[in-house]
Structure formats: C-alpha cells, structure tokens
Write an enzyme that holds these catalytic residues in place. Sequence first.
Site, mmCIF file in Angstrom:
data_model
loop_
_atom_site.group_PDB
_atom_site.id
_atom_site.type_symbol
_atom_site.label_atom_id
_atom_site.label_comp_id
_atom_site.label_asym_id
_atom_site.label_seq_id
_atom_site.Cartn_x
_atom_site.Cartn_y
_atom_site.Cartn_z
ATOM 1 C CE LYS A 159 -12.959 83.802 -20.883
ATOM 2 N NZ LYS A 159 -13.570 85.499 -20.953
ATOM 3 C CG ASP B 174 -17.298 85.563 -21.830
ATOM 4 O OD1 ASP B 174 -18.233 85.642 -22.431
ATOM 5 O OD2 ASP B 174 -15.981 85.481 -22.338
ATOM 6 C CE LYS C 205 -13.654 83.960 -24.695
ATOM 7 N NZ LYS C 205 -14.329 84.905 -24.212
#
Length: 211
Positions: free
Chosen positions: A150, A89, A175
């Site tokens: 995300k 991430d 996400k």
Amino acid sequence: MNREEFAASIDHTVLGPETTWADVRTVLDEAAEYGMTACIPPCYVAEAVDYAPDTTVATVIDFPHGQGSVASKRDEAENAVADGADELDLVINVGRLQAGEDEVVTEGIAAVVEAVAVPVKVIIETALLTDAEKRRACEAAVAADADMVKTSTGFADGGARIPDVELMSEYLPVKASGGVGSAEEALAMLDAGAERIGASSGVAIVEGFSE
C-alpha cells in the site's frame, strides 16, 4: 469494469485521530450502501463487526508510524483479528528501512503475516522513500509473504502516485491510498496497476463513476 466491481475496489476509510464511533458508523453505513470495504481504527473493530456483520472490515496495525516492536505489531494484529477484522493494513518501520535494516523490516511484517489468517497489506509510505527504498520495502513484503503493498498512510506529505503504483505492482498487488478523491483519479490508479483504492471520499468516488 462495472460500478459494482469499481465500488468493491474501494476501502472507504476513516482513520483520523479524532475519529468517533459516530464517524465509523457513518462509514460502515456508506460502505454497506455502496458495496465498499470499510477501513477503520482498531479500537472500533469489535463494535463495527457487531454493527455491520456483512461489511468487510479492514483495520490498521502500528499506525501511522510503524515504530512499534515486532511483538507489539503481532499482538495488535492478533487482537484486531480476534475482534473480527477481515483485513489488516500494517505500517513498516521507515527508519529501519532507510538505515538498511531490511531484515528487521521483514521480521516485523512476517510476524504479523504468520500470526493471522487474514490478508495483510503492507504500507510502505512512498512519499518518504526513494525508488530504491520503495523496491527494498516491496522486497521485504514479498519475503514476508504479505498479500499486498500500500502506498501511504495519508499522514505523510504526498500520497498515491501513478509511478509508485507502477513500480510496486511489479512485486505484489497494490492498494493506492492517499489523496485519491475522485473516480477519475481512482480509475487512473487502477489503470496503473492498483487493485484497491484507499480513500476517505469513497462515496464521491463511486458516485462519480460512469459505466
């Protein structure tokens, strides 16, 4: 969606500055028990993979501000994957984006994507961006061939919001992370177009799910 599928959409997370190996071990145990992915700090990845080899382990890159150099982002990503991370991430440089330096943002993402053979999720920190900036951040992620976008690190004020998930899902799988604390909230994010949920309260979220 059944409970097993719902649990598999959760990245059970511990990323605070005071995170200890004991905290990570607890998250790994809970992730294994409930069928979730674990998202942990990069310093614990090698230990985590050794401790829980059957659990998918995600970690964060250039976290939480995204202000490292392109080379440092790449090196951190390569080190994390060498330690056994299954997913990354990556935080974008919000300041560069807001200054209109989209090419630099794209370059930072692409350097990581090209350096590793695991999925890369790009954290755009929606709470700090206008809708136009969110779109440009998503476009940078697409241009760099990232796998997902995300919403949040969880360190800026504000977290995942349904309108942001809807906007971002026009570009890449999403996400939703930041402030999601219940099964109802997680399901609302999934209904809005998210495919993954990042949350420190993964156990409570899964236990709150009813088929």
